[in-house]
Structure formats: C-alpha cells, structure tokens
Scaffold this motif. Structure first.
Motif, mmCIF file in Angstrom:
data_model
loop_
_atom_site.group_PDB
_atom_site.id
_atom_site.type_symbol
_atom_site.label_atom_id
_atom_site.label_comp_id
_atom_site.label_asym_id
_atom_site.label_seq_id
_atom_site.Cartn_x
_atom_site.Cartn_y
_atom_site.Cartn_z
ATOM 1 N N PHE A 98 0.824 -1.208 0.000
ATOM 2 C CA PHE A 98 0.000 0.000 0.000
ATOM 3 C C PHE A 98 0.865 1.268 0.000
ATOM 4 O O PHE A 98 0.990 1.958 1.005
ATOM 5 C CB PHE A 98 -0.931 -0.024 1.208
ATOM 6 N N HIS A 99 1.454 1.567 -1.149
ATOM 7 C CA HIS A 99 2.184 2.819 -1.320
ATOM 8 C C HIS A 99 1.214 3.847 -1.907
ATOM 9 O O HIS A 99 1.324 4.271 -3.067
ATOM 10 C CB HIS A 99 3.397 2.609 -2.222
ATOM 11 N N ASN A 100 0.279 4.250 -1.080
ATOM 12 C CA ASN A 100 -0.821 5.095 -1.533
ATOM 13 C C ASN A 100 -0.406 6.495 -1.928
ATOM 14 O O ASN A 100 -1.090 7.161 -2.719
ATOM 15 C CB ASN A 100 -1.892 5.189 -0.439
ATOM 16 N N ARG A 101 0.748 6.949 -1.424
ATOM 17 C CA ARG A 101 1.101 8.346 -1.688
ATOM 18 C C ARG A 101 1.670 8.579 -3.079
ATOM 19 O O ARG A 101 2.059 9.707 -3.407
ATOM 20 C CB ARG A 101 2.012 8.878 -0.574
ATOM 21 N N ARG A 102 1.660 7.554 -3.912
ATOM 22 C CA ARG A 102 1.870 7.797 -5.343
ATOM 23 C C ARG A 102 0.710 8.610 -5.912
ATOM 24 O O ARG A 102 0.838 9.174 -7.001
ATOM 25 C CB ARG A 102 1.965 6.470 -6.095
ATOM 26 N N TRP A 103 -0.414 8.632 -5.193
ATOM 27 C CA TRP A 103 -1.601 9.351 -5.648
ATOM 28 C C TRP A 103 -1.887 10.574 -4.789
ATOM 29 O O TRP A 103 -2.993 11.065 -4.755
ATOM 30 C CB TRP A 103 -2.794 8.394 -5.696
ATOM 31 N N ASP A 104 -0.847 11.098 -4.116
ATOM 32 C CA ASP A 104 -0.934 12.427 -3.518
ATOM 33 C C ASP A 104 -1.031 13.457 -4.634
ATOM 34 O O ASP A 104 -0.381 13.321 -5.688
ATOM 35 C CB ASP A 104 0.322 12.732 -2.698
ATOM 36 N N ALA A 105 -1.804 14.509 -4.387
ATOM 37 C CA ALA A 105 -1.963 15.548 -5.406
ATOM 38 C C ALA A 105 -0.634 16.202 -5.750
ATOM 39 O O ALA A 105 -0.296 16.395 -6.932
ATOM 40 C CB ALA A 105 -2.964 16.593 -4.918
ATOM 41 N N ASP A 106 0.148 16.559 -4.728
ATOM 42 C CA ASP A 106 1.399 17.261 -5.000
ATOM 43 C C ASP A 106 2.409 16.370 -5.709
ATOM 44 O O ASP A 106 3.154 16.822 -6.586
ATOM 45 C CB ASP A 106 1.995 17.861 -3.726
ATOM 46 N N PRO A 121 -4.297 16.712 1.058
ATOM 47 C CA PRO A 121 -5.433 16.801 1.993
ATOM 48 C C PRO A 121 -6.150 15.487 2.274
ATOM 49 O O PRO A 121 -7.045 15.449 3.131
ATOM 50 C CB PRO A 121 -6.378 17.776 1.287
ATOM 51 N N GLN A 122 -5.812 14.390 1.593
ATOM 52 C CA GLN A 122 -6.625 13.182 1.719
ATOM 53 C C GLN A 122 -6.562 12.547 3.104
ATOM 54 O O GLN A 122 -7.579 12.074 3.629
ATOM 55 C CB GLN A 122 -6.229 12.169 0.647
ATOM 56 N N GLU A 123 -5.377 12.514 3.722
ATOM 57 C CA GLU A 123 -5.294 11.922 5.061
ATOM 58 C C GLU A 123 -6.158 12.695 6.052
ATOM 59 O O GLU A 123 -6.904 12.098 6.839
ATOM 60 C CB GLU A 123 -3.856 11.874 5.556
ATOM 61 N N ALA A 124 -6.066 14.016 6.016
ATOM 62 C CA ALA A 124 -6.871 14.828 6.935
ATOM 63 C C ALA A 124 -8.360 14.606 6.682
ATOM 64 O O ALA A 124 -9.156 14.527 7.632
ATOM 65 C CB ALA A 124 -6.526 16.304 6.776
ATOM 66 N N ALA A 125 -8.744 14.483 5.418
ATOM 67 C CA ALA A 125 -10.155 14.244 5.104
ATOM 68 C C ALA A 125 -10.609 12.881 5.618
ATOM 69 O O ALA A 125 -11.713 12.744 6.153
ATOM 70 C CB ALA A 125 -10.370 14.350 3.597
ATOM 71 N N VAL A 171 -15.716 10.922 2.897
ATOM 72 C CA VAL A 171 -15.958 9.762 2.030
ATOM 73 C C VAL A 171 -15.118 9.911 0.771
ATOM 74 O O VAL A 171 -15.267 10.891 0.031
ATOM 75 C CB VAL A 171 -17.449 9.646 1.663
ATOM 76 N N PRO A 172 -14.209 8.970 0.502
ATOM 77 C CA PRO A 172 -13.390 9.069 -0.710
ATOM 78 C C PRO A 172 -14.243 9.190 -1.963
ATOM 79 O O PRO A 172 -15.219 8.468 -2.140
ATOM 80 C CB PRO A 172 -12.610 7.752 -0.700
ATOM 81 N N GLY A 173 -13.888 10.136 -2.804
ATOM 82 C CA GLY A 173 -14.629 10.363 -4.035
ATOM 83 C C GLY A 173 -15.726 11.390 -3.900
ATOM 84 O O GLY A 173 -16.411 11.697 -4.878
ATOM 85 N N GLY A 174 -15.890 11.941 -2.688
ATOM 86 C CA GLY A 174 -16.902 12.968 -2.496
ATOM 87 C C GLY A 174 -16.502 14.280 -3.159
ATOM 88 O O GLY A 174 -15.448 14.387 -3.797
ATOM 89 N N GLU A 175 -17.339 15.277 -3.009
ATOM 90 C CA GLU A 175 -17.104 16.570 -3.638
ATOM 91 C C GLU A 175 -15.751 17.138 -3.240
ATOM 92 O O GLU A 175 -15.399 17.169 -2.061
ATOM 93 C CB GLU A 175 -18.213 17.558 -3.256
ATOM 94 N N ASN A 176 -14.977 17.573 -4.234
ATOM 95 C CA ASN A 176 -13.656 18.165 -4.046
ATOM 96 C C ASN A 176 -12.652 17.201 -3.415
ATOM 97 O O ASN A 176 -11.653 17.626 -2.833
ATOM 98 C CB ASN A 176 -13.748 19.441 -3.205
ATOM 99 N N TRP A 177 -12.910 15.896 -3.543
ATOM 100 C CA TRP A 177 -11.990 14.926 -2.949
ATOM 101 C C TRP A 177 -10.600 15.053 -3.573
ATOM 102 O O TRP A 177 -10.438 15.111 -4.785
ATOM 103 C CB TRP A 177 -12.494 13.503 -3.147
ATOM 104 N N GLY A 178 -9.587 15.113 -2.716
ATOM 105 C CA GLY A 178 -8.208 15.158 -3.175
ATOM 106 C C GLY A 178 -7.761 16.468 -3.770
ATOM 107 O O GLY A 178 -6.648 16.563 -4.310
ATOM 108 N N VAL A 179 -8.594 17.503 -3.682
ATOM 109 C CA VAL A 179 -8.228 18.811 -4.229
ATOM 110 C C VAL A 179 -7.381 19.554 -3.211
ATOM 111 O O VAL A 179 -7.815 19.816 -2.089
ATOM 112 C CB VAL A 179 -9.474 19.635 -4.585
ATOM 113 N N ASP A 180 -6.168 19.875 -3.575
ATOM 114 C CA ASP A 180 -5.237 20.575 -2.685
ATOM 115 C C ASP A 180 -5.452 22.077 -2.826
ATOM 116 O O ASP A 180 -5.304 22.626 -3.923
ATOM 117 C CB ASP A 180 -3.798 20.200 -3.043
ATOM 118 N N PRO A 181 -5.798 22.764 -1.723
ATOM 119 C CA PRO A 181 -6.068 24.209 -1.837
ATOM 120 C C PRO A 181 -4.823 25.058 -2.019
ATOM 121 O O PRO A 181 -4.919 26.239 -2.348
ATOM 122 C CB PRO A 181 -6.757 24.532 -0.509
#
Length: 346
Positions: A121-129, A254-258, A264-274
């Motif tokens: 589970f190397h999930n941070r390949r899908w970090d926005a940054d 922002p995904q970990e904090a969310a 809920v993963p995939g919800g509105e603005n999911w994974g959008v880095d401000p």
C-alpha cells in the motif's frame, strides 16, 4: 461491472479504520466482507453489516474471501502476509511490508511460490502534489533535476502512547514515513547509487526515532528525504531545483486529513489541494518569473482500483513486488547507514 471481490481486513486501528476500510468501500468491484479485530463493538459501530472475527486464520481459510488486507502493526505484516498467501488469498499489506530486508525477501519468495497477487500500500503515489511533481519531471519543465528536498514533517511534541512510538521491531519514524518518501523518490529517479542517513531521537521521552534526514545519491542528483516530529505549520513539502527552474510546494496532501475527519473518498472536491505549487523560471535575459503551479486532484482509490483490475483482469498491479523490494532495500540501507555512520550501497 464484473465479479465483486470480497475483502477481509486484518486490523481496525488507525490504518484499517481510517485508510483501508473507507477506500475499499469506495472502490467499485470490492466489498468489505470480514474484519479481523478483537473489538467487535468498535467495528460494528462503523460497519454494522461486517462479519467480525478475532482470529486472522479464520478469515484466511474462509472460501468466501478473495483478497486479504493486512493493516496490523508493522511487526506482524510479514507473518500474516505469508500465512494469507499460503492459504491461497491475494494480499494487500500496508507499508512497510516487512521490518527489514531479510524478512521482505522471505515474503517475496512466499508470494512468488503462491502464484497470488501481493500488493504493498504505497498510496502516496496518488498524492496531489506528487502527481504534479511527476508531471513536471516527465515533461522536462525543470530541465535536468539537480536537487530534490522531500519533507514529511509534523508537530507532535508530546509522544503519543501508541505502538509506533514504543521501542520494538517495526516502530519509529523511518519505518512509518520513510516508505512514503522513498517510494516517491524511486518512482521519479530509480534506485540510488548510495544512501547516507541520519536517524535520531529528539523528543524528551521518545523511545524510537522521530527525526530522519536521508540523502539518496545519484551520479549528479541529490535527493534529500526529511521527516521530523517538531515542525509546526505548513512547512515545505517539496523543493525541486533543476537547470530549467525550481518548483516549491508547501503543506501536505489533503486526503489523510479528510479521511481522519470521516470524509468519504470520491466525495465533492476529494483530493483537491487548496495550496498550489510555485514554479520559478529564469528567462534568457536573467529575469525571474514566479507563477502559481496547478495541482491535480489526488485519489488514493486508484490503488485499490488497480488491485481489483490486477486480480480480475490480469493487468499489471499498481505497485509491483520488485518496486516494493526496492523500497525495502533503500530503507534497510538507511538503517545500516545511520547505525554505522557510513554511506551504504542499497
């Protein structure tokens, strides 16, 4: 839609409850069937329809289970993964998938002998940054990269009472955040020629490492991986310098904090880095241009979607076994370097 794969989740602590369970449930084609936990009440408060068992072997032996996800403490990853593979189950295991390279090689051998999928589970390949940085590197926007600073800092001056902070196999910051930092670096630049690491304890009362500063050496490139527990604020996440310019990013994906907040993963603005990145370029006249750099949305569900497709359709897994082993080689090199005060070839 294809066959739905039934999943058994081993462990319902932070990793299982906050990361794996929500991502599994939000991925079409996966169904969370069983949770292995000693606290059925805790599980049923979130997942009233889940089957809860106390013994992981019961889940491994259940013919209804297609995929086992190991989200237990690090020291249990290897033995549980091997047992699940030998029971004929596909396995996803949280990082690090072993506590050292010797153990990792044993797990890899078991995976190859079983003929089953092993995904780490190397999930941070899908970090926005990270997605933004990867696109810049692949496009050549920064020219030849010379220097990369990749930080994963937090501010936790009081040592929490949790297994990751207690002396024992698999504990400490290098095996907690190091796998993320190393995997991202290897995805961009491959395995380094050498590793030089400073791993230390800084907080009063800490039993395991809470500071890491690791240099990955390439022929000309230097990649600096850094994590600390005494860094407040939205510090630098990436600072990347090349012959064509520099790129800076502050704050964490922002995904970990969310997920911690119950999002809920995939919800509105999911994974959008401000917080956008900053791209600095110098033109032919020597003038400096500083402009915002857009960040695409991140989405950890891509990992589980890739696992689903690899099991169901035979497509390449999102994280290959060889890639996971390379991460373990660099982690081990970091441990050996810090212990011996020397540069180590991974």
């Amino acid at each position: 839609m294809g066959e739905v794969l039934r999943v058994a989740l081993v462990g319902y602590g932070l990793a299982g409850r906050v990361f794996h369970a929500p991502l599994i449930r939000a991925t079409p084609g996966l169904a969370l069937h069983t949770v292995v936990s000693s606290d059925a009440g805790k599980v049923h408060a979130d997942l009233p329809d889940a089957c809860v068992v106390g013994d992981p072997q019961r889940a491994f032996a259940d013919p209804a289970i297609d995929l086992v996800v190991i989200a237990s403490p690090n020291a249990t990853h290897a033995p549980l993964t091997i047992a699940a593979l030998q029971a004929g189950r596909h396995v996803v295991v949280d990082k690090p998938f072993a506590i050292d390279l010797r153990e990792a090689l044993e797990v890899a051998a078991a995976a190859r002998a079983s003929g089953r999928l092993l995904g780490v589970f190397h999930n941070r390949r899908w970090d926005a940054d990270f997605l933004a940085l990867r696109a810049l590197v692949e496009a050549g926007t920064l020219g030849e990269i010379a220097e990369v600073h990749s930080h994963f800092d937090r501010f936790r001056p009081t040592v929490p009472d949790r297994w990751r902070e207690r002396a024992g196999p698999g504990a400490g910051l290098w095996l907690d955040l190091g796998p993320h930092l190393v995997d991202q670096a290897l995805q961009l630049f491959g395995v380094p020629d050498a590793v030089q690491a400073d791993i230390a304890i800084q907080r009063s009362g800490a039993e395991v490492d809470d500071y890491v500063h690791v240099v990955l050496r390439y022929p000309r490139l230097r990649v600096i991986l850094h994590a600390g527990a005494l860094v407040p604020g939205a510090g630098v996440r990436f600072a990347v310098h090349g012959t064509g310019g520099s790129w800076f990013k502050h704050g964490l994906d922002p995904q970990e904090a969310a997920l911690r907040a119950g999002g809920v993963p995939g919800g509105e603005n999911w994974g959008v880095d401000p917080a956008p990145g900053r791209l600095l370029r110098v033109d032919a006249d020597g003038a400096l241009h500083d402009a915002p750099s857009p960040i695409p949305a991140g989405d950890y569900r891509a990992f589980y979607a890739g696992i689903r497709d690899a099991i169901r359709d035979g497509t390449p897994p999102p994280v290959t076994l060889d890639e996971a082993l390379d991460v373990m080689r660099v982690l081990q090199a970091g441990i050996d370097s810090a212990a011996g005060g020397r540069v180590v070839v991974p």
